[in-house]
Scaffold this active site. Structure first.
Site, short mmCIF file in Angstrom:
data_model
loop_
_atom_site.label_atom_id
_atom_site.label_comp_id
_atom_site.label_asym_id
_atom_site.label_seq_id
_atom_site.Cartn_x
_atom_site.Cartn_y
_atom_site.Cartn_z
N HIS A 145 -35.55 45.58 -20.77
CA HIS A 145 -36.49 45.97 -19.71
C HIS A 145 -36.15 45.28 -18.41
O HIS A 145 -35.59 44.18 -18.40
CB HIS A 145 -37.93 45.67 -20.12
CG HIS A 145 -38.18 44.26 -20.53
ND1 HIS A 145 -37.83 43.78 -21.78
CD2 HIS A 145 -38.72 43.21 -19.87
CE1 HIS A 145 -38.17 42.49 -21.86
NE2 HIS A 145 -38.70 42.12 -20.71
N HIS A 198 -36.70 44.42 -26.31
CA HIS A 198 -36.39 45.81 -25.96
C HIS A 198 -36.02 45.73 -24.47
O HIS A 198 -36.86 45.32 -23.65
CB HIS A 198 -37.60 46.72 -26.20
CG HIS A 198 -37.40 48.16 -25.85
ND1 HIS A 198 -37.64 49.20 -26.76
CD2 HIS A 198 -36.99 48.77 -24.72
CE1 HIS A 198 -37.39 50.36 -26.18
NE2 HIS A 198 -37.00 50.13 -24.93
P1 5GP Z 1 -39.96 39.26 -20.79
O1 5GP Z 1 -40.75 37.98 -20.87
O2 5GP Z 1 -39.39 39.63 -22.13
O3 5GP Z 1 -38.93 39.31 -19.70
O4 5GP Z 1 -41.00 40.39 -20.38
C1 5GP Z 1 -41.94 40.91 -21.25
C2 5GP Z 1 -43.10 41.31 -20.41
O5 5GP Z 1 -43.93 42.18 -21.16
C3 5GP Z 1 -44.00 40.15 -19.95
O6 5GP Z 1 -44.01 40.10 -18.54
C4 5GP Z 1 -45.35 40.48 -20.54
O7 5GP Z 1 -46.42 40.17 -19.68
C5 5GP Z 1 -45.25 41.96 -20.79
N1 5GP Z 1 -46.09 42.43 -21.88
C6 5GP Z 1 -46.19 41.85 -23.12
N2 5GP Z 1 -47.03 42.58 -23.90
C7 5GP Z 1 -47.47 43.61 -23.13
C8 5GP Z 1 -48.36 44.70 -23.38
O8 5GP Z 1 -48.93 44.86 -24.47
N3 5GP Z 1 -48.57 45.57 -22.36
C9 5GP Z 1 -47.96 45.43 -21.15
N4 5GP Z 1 -48.24 46.35 -20.20
N5 5GP Z 1 -47.10 44.42 -20.88
C10 5GP Z 1 -46.86 43.52 -21.86
ZN ZN Z 2 -37.97 49.08 -28.77
#
Ligand code: 5GP
Ligand code: ZN
Length: 113
Positions: free
Chosen positions: A100, A98
């Protein structure tokens, strides 16, 4: 999106530490912060990744960037500085499909590139 973690955070089904919310976007503290200040900013509409940004949904992306200064101010890093990061796809380490943007600050990390 039924099985999307961030859609569940936006809806409140999964609790989060909210930093900012309006009709278009939601910002919350990352559960595993990678810097003293680490927020995640998402569009409320489900977009899988940067690859899914189109002329039809890009208003949500603009809304995020329009609000970044206020969110940074709220988190106390507008003056000291911060980094905005988007991880798109496997090679970049995207773990939640999603769109972000990470807001990272509170440390003198310097440039990453
Ligand atoms: P990505 O790795 O996709 O760039 O970022 C996903 C982020 O979501 C990670 O930094 C991870 O720590 C965060 N994240 C994953 N699950 C949760 C959750 O349940 N709550 C929160 N607040 N952050 C989450
Ligand atoms: Zn979503």
């Amino acid at each position: 999106m039924e099985d999307c973690l961030f859609c569940k955070i936006i809806s409140g089904e999964i609790p989060s530490s909210k930093v900012y919310e309006d009709d278009e976007i939601y910002a919350f503290r990352d559960i595993e912060p990678q810097a003293p200040v680490h927020a995640v900013i998402v569009p409320k509409t489900h977009i899988s990744s940067a690859n899914g940004i189109t002329p039809e949904n890009s208003r949500a992306v603009a809304a995020i960037f329009e609000k970044i200064p206020a969110i940074a101010r709220e988190l106390g890093v507008d003056e000291s500085g911060y980094r905005i990061v988007n991880n798109c796809g496997a090679d970049a380490g995207q773990t939640v499909m999603h769109l972000h943007f990470h807001l990272l600050g509170g440390t003198q990390g310097g440039k990453l590139y």
